[in-house]
Design a protein around this motif. Structure first.
Motif, short mmCIF file in Angstrom:
data_model
loop_
_atom_site.label_atom_id
_atom_site.label_comp_id
_atom_site.label_asym_id
_atom_site.label_seq_id
_atom_site.Cartn_x
_atom_site.Cartn_y
_atom_site.Cartn_z
N VAL A 156 -51.54 7.22 -10.82
CA VAL A 156 -52.49 6.40 -10.72
C VAL A 156 -52.39 6.46 -9.10
O VAL A 156 -53.48 6.41 -8.21
N LYS A 157 -51.34 5.98 -8.34
CA LYS A 157 -50.99 6.21 -7.05
C LYS A 157 -49.99 6.99 -6.70
O LYS A 157 -49.17 7.48 -7.16
N ILE A 158 -50.39 7.84 -5.63
CA ILE A 158 -49.70 9.13 -4.94
C ILE A 158 -49.44 8.97 -3.62
O ILE A 158 -50.20 8.72 -2.68
N GLY A 159 -48.21 8.83 -3.36
CA GLY A 159 -47.76 8.61 -1.98
C GLY A 159 -47.86 10.23 -1.30
O GLY A 159 -47.26 11.07 -1.94
N VAL A 160 -48.05 10.32 -0.03
CA VAL A 160 -48.06 11.40 0.84
C VAL A 160 -47.43 11.31 2.03
O VAL A 160 -47.50 10.42 2.71
N VAL A 161 -46.42 11.93 2.18
CA VAL A 161 -45.74 11.82 3.64
C VAL A 161 -46.11 13.21 4.48
O VAL A 161 -45.70 14.37 3.97
N THR A 162 -46.89 13.07 5.39
CA THR A 162 -47.19 14.22 6.48
C THR A 162 -47.83 13.68 7.49
O THR A 162 -47.79 12.59 7.52
N SER A 163 -48.27 14.61 8.22
CA SER A 163 -48.91 14.14 9.53
C SER A 163 -50.24 13.66 9.16
O SER A 163 -51.02 14.12 8.23
N GLU A 164 -50.72 12.47 9.82
CA GLU A 164 -51.98 12.05 9.64
C GLU A 164 -53.19 12.87 9.95
O GLU A 164 -54.52 13.02 9.90
N THR A 165 -52.83 13.65 11.04
CA THR A 165 -53.75 14.62 11.48
C THR A 165 -53.34 16.17 10.98
O THR A 165 -52.27 16.39 10.48
N GLY A 166 -54.31 17.14 11.23
CA GLY A 166 -54.15 18.44 10.67
C GLY A 166 -54.77 18.62 8.95
O GLY A 166 -55.09 17.54 8.54
N ALA A 201 -37.97 10.71 6.89
CA ALA A 201 -36.99 10.08 6.00
C ALA A 201 -37.71 8.62 5.82
O ALA A 201 -37.58 8.05 4.71
N ARG A 202 -37.94 7.99 6.97
CA ARG A 202 -38.51 6.52 6.92
C ARG A 202 -39.68 6.53 6.18
O ARG A 202 -39.95 5.41 5.49
N ALA A 203 -40.59 7.46 6.56
CA ALA A 203 -42.06 7.51 5.98
C ALA A 203 -41.86 7.70 4.47
O ALA A 203 -42.38 6.82 3.53
N LEU A 204 -40.75 8.49 3.87
CA LEU A 204 -40.65 8.36 2.46
C LEU A 204 -40.34 7.08 1.74
O LEU A 204 -40.93 6.72 0.93
N GLU A 205 -39.40 6.35 2.64
CA GLU A 205 -39.03 5.34 2.08
C GLU A 205 -40.07 4.20 2.14
O GLU A 205 -40.25 3.27 1.05
N ARG A 206 -40.74 4.35 2.95
CA ARG A 206 -41.81 3.40 3.31
C ARG A 206 -43.02 3.44 2.14
O ARG A 206 -43.39 2.53 1.33
N VAL A 207 -43.24 4.81 1.75
CA VAL A 207 -44.31 4.92 0.67
C VAL A 207 -43.71 4.67 -0.50
O VAL A 207 -44.46 4.25 -1.40
N ALA A 208 -42.56 4.89 -0.78
CA ALA A 208 -41.72 4.71 -2.03
C ALA A 208 -42.10 3.16 -2.40
O ALA A 208 -42.14 2.70 -3.55
N ALA A 209 -41.74 2.37 -1.32
CA ALA A 209 -41.89 0.94 -1.63
C ALA A 209 -43.24 0.41 -1.96
O ALA A 209 -43.36 -0.92 -2.37
N GLU A 210 -44.31 1.20 -1.74
CA GLU A 210 -45.66 1.08 -2.23
C GLU A 210 -46.02 1.06 -3.53
O GLU A 210 -46.96 0.94 -4.20
N GLY A 211 -44.90 1.20 -4.55
CA GLY A 211 -45.21 1.26 -5.88
C GLY A 211 -45.99 2.49 -6.45
O GLY A 211 -46.78 2.42 -7.22
N VAL A 212 -45.94 3.84 -5.78
CA VAL A 212 -46.49 4.92 -6.02
C VAL A 212 -45.97 5.53 -7.39
O VAL A 212 -44.59 5.03 -7.83
N ASP A 213 -46.63 6.37 -8.02
CA ASP A 213 -46.05 7.05 -9.39
C ASP A 213 -45.31 8.24 -8.76
O ASP A 213 -44.62 8.75 -9.60
N LEU A 214 -45.65 9.01 -7.66
CA LEU A 214 -44.98 10.02 -7.16
C LEU A 214 -45.41 10.26 -6.04
O LEU A 214 -46.19 9.63 -5.08
N VAL A 215 -44.52 11.06 -5.22
CA VAL A 215 -44.73 11.39 -3.63
C VAL A 215 -44.72 12.93 -3.47
O VAL A 215 -44.03 13.73 -4.00
N ILE A 216 -45.62 13.29 -2.46
CA ILE A 216 -45.92 14.57 -2.30
C ILE A 216 -45.51 14.62 -0.58
O ILE A 216 -45.96 13.65 0.17
N ILE A 217 -44.26 15.46 -0.31
CA ILE A 217 -44.04 15.55 1.06
C ILE A 217 -44.35 16.90 1.47
O ILE A 217 -43.94 17.93 0.88
N ALA A 218 -45.07 16.93 2.49
CA ALA A 218 -45.85 18.36 2.78
C ALA A 218 -45.89 18.52 4.31
O ALA A 218 -45.72 17.72 5.13
#
Lengths: 468, 59
Positions: A156-166, A201-218
């Motif tokens: 339901v909730k998907i975390g994404v760790v990447t640049s906000e531009t691009g 690494a910090r962004a990944l930790e931050r998004v994981a704390a948002e109660g996401v179901d999975l994280v895409i790191i790209a």
């Protein structure tokens, strides 16, 4: 240096009268070379040869130049302290450019180039670093297959760790939008640069704390240098610590980073990561329709089964079988009717016999001629009664075959023999049957008859019942 | 409101029970009706699904 001493080699040659020590010469050469500005911070091109690394971490090699049979050689050294701080990649036989200063080793009378930088920097050093990281992370178990987690089927909730531009975040968003509904939580981070690994690494930790179901790191494609932060143990450990499954899509398909290896699943591109993250709603719709079909079929099978069962149960009541039963019933009825007729006929015969018996009894007991007419009447009555009974009985048989027993009771009740047997008697006076007390007077002589005899009597008193 | 995943899980349970066949006709019909309601809800969820994006602040 003294006044007499030559100040130049030329002077030394010309004068010839002054003798130098070896160290004096070497020191003079050192002063000349090291004092020459154009021999400091120069770039030299040549082919790497005889590359050696000392136990203390210094690198020694020669740069050689081959030109139409003639060859030149320049000794080079990279001190361990320098080697640690710069990235370099030198291989035997490589033609490369190195930068440094000419240095003279006076005790040996040798000069060499002390290398400060190389043109093709980075890869060698990085290679060594990568090897060390790989070994350490592997030993810590970060890459082991047992660590891999199953992706949730319907996140339901998907975390994404990447640049906000691009393009990466747009690709991911577009692919997800085209497939399934979801809430994308973007944790923006630089994806290259000196501090990128820590920020990722910090962004990944931050998004994981948002109660996401999975994280895409790209990250999109780039040079090995660009992707280097994704090899950093800090990123790898953040991936391993992530409480939900991680999909890693760093660089192009051919690029594999430690982040990819540590993730629960590796995608070849960011778009591919998005495809792995969510199901395709068209396929889902199809699947749902399949389920609907299965439910309908299930119900239909159930109903068909029950219908068959009902047919099986209804079979005994089929028309054919019922007709058979009616025939059976008819036969039974016919049989019963026959048996009843026979029974009645026997009954009548029995009656006639009883009449005969009564007649015989009467004639045998007393020759009362007055009885003759009465007997004849009686017989006639009985015959008529018999005929009535027969008619009634036959009617009865026709209409109500099952009432034979009650019929028998009726018949029994009309049998005068039985009546007499059960205590009734016949009173005669002057040849007539007395049917009423009013026919008698005090002193009248009467004869009382039973089945097996008679008695004469005188009436003492008459007591008619007015109520009857 | 149930999630899509919950609905799908429920739906698969219904399909399994109705295919098993060891249930009464009444129960089959009830399951059929229940299944059709869930399927409608699933389709509705799929058709109305949207993508929402939240960007976390850097700190």
């Amino acid at each position: 240096m003294g006044r007499d001493e030559p100040s130049t080699l030329d002077q030394w040659c010309v004068r010839g009268d002054t003798v130098w020590t070896v160290s004096q010469v070497n020191e003079r050469i050192r002063d000349l070379l090291e004092g020459s500005a154009d021999l400091q911070s120069l770039w030299v091109r040549g082919e790497v040869s005889n590359l050696k690394r000392s136990s203390t971490g210094h690198y020694y090699f020669n740069l050689i130049e081959k030109n139409q049979g003639a060859s030149s050689l320049l000794s080079c050294v990279i001190w361990a302290s320098v080697a640690r701080s710069i990235r370099f990649d030198l291989r035997e036989g490589d033609v490369t450019e190195v930068s440094g200063s000419i240095d003279v080793y006076t005790p040996g009378g040798r000069y060499s180039l002390q290398v400060a930088r190389t043109k093709k920097t980075g890869e060698g050093d990085r290679f060594l670093l990568l090897e060390r990281w790989r070994r350490e992370l592997c030993e810590a178990g970060f890459f082991s297959p047992e660590r891999k987690r199953q992706l949730p089927r319907y996140p339901v909730k998907i975390g994404v760790v990447t640049s906000e531009t691009g393009a990466v975040i747009h690709d991911i968003t577009n692919v997800i939008r085209g497939r399934f509904g979801a809430h994308i939580v973007l944790a923006p981070t630089p994806v290259q640069g000196e501090t990128a690994h820590a920020e990722i690494a910090r962004a990944l930790e931050r998004v994981a704390a948002e109660g996401v179901d999975l994280v895409i790191i790209a990250r999109g494609g780039g040079s090995a240098d660009d992707l280097f932060p994704f090899n950093n143990p800090e990123v790898v450990m953040a991936v391993a610590r992530c409480p939900v499954p991680v999909i890693s899509a760093v660089g192009h398909e051919v690029d594999i980073t430690f982040c990819d290896l540590a993730a629960d699943i590796r995608a070849s591109t960011p778009s591919h990561a998005a495809e792995l993250a969510v199901p395709d709603s068209n396929a889902e719709l199809q699947s749902i329709r399949d389920q609907a079909t299965r439910i309908r079929l299930g119900l239909r099978r159930k109903m068909e089964y029950l219908y068959e069962e009902v047919s099986r149960m209804r079979d005994p009541f089929s028309q054919r079988r019922l007709l058979g039963r009616i025939t059976d019933g008819r036969e039974l009825h016919t049989d019963l009717a026959g048996r009843m007729e026979r029974a009645i006929s026997n009954r009548i015969k029995g009656e006639q016999k009883a009449i005969g018996h009564l007649k015989m009894t009467l004639s045998a007991s007393h020759p009362v001629l007055r009885f003759t007419q009465a007997l004849a009447d009686r017989r006639e009555q009985l015959v008529q009664a018999g005929q009535r009974i027969k008619r009634a009985a036959l009617n009865r048989v026709r209409s109500e075959k099952l009432q034979i027993l009650s019929m028998r009771t009726i018949l029994t009740a009309k049998n005068p023999l039985d009546l007499m047997k059960s205590g009734y008697s016949i009173v005669f006076s002057e040849g007539n049957i007395i049917t009423s007390s009013k026919q008698l007077v005090q002193g009248a002589v009467i004869t009382v008859r039973w089945a097996d005899g008679s008695a004469d009597a005188t009436v003492r008193s008459v007591n008619p019942n007015e109520n009857v | 409101m149930k999630t899509y995943e919950e609905l799908i899980t429920e739906l698969k349970g219904i399909v399994a029970r109705i295919e098993e066949g060891e249930i009464s006709l009444d129960e089959s019909i009830a399951l059929y009706e229940q299944g059709m309601i869930i399927i409608k809800q699933c389709e509705q969820l799929l058709n109305e699904a949207e993508v929402k994006i939240t960007t976390l602040t850097r700190n």
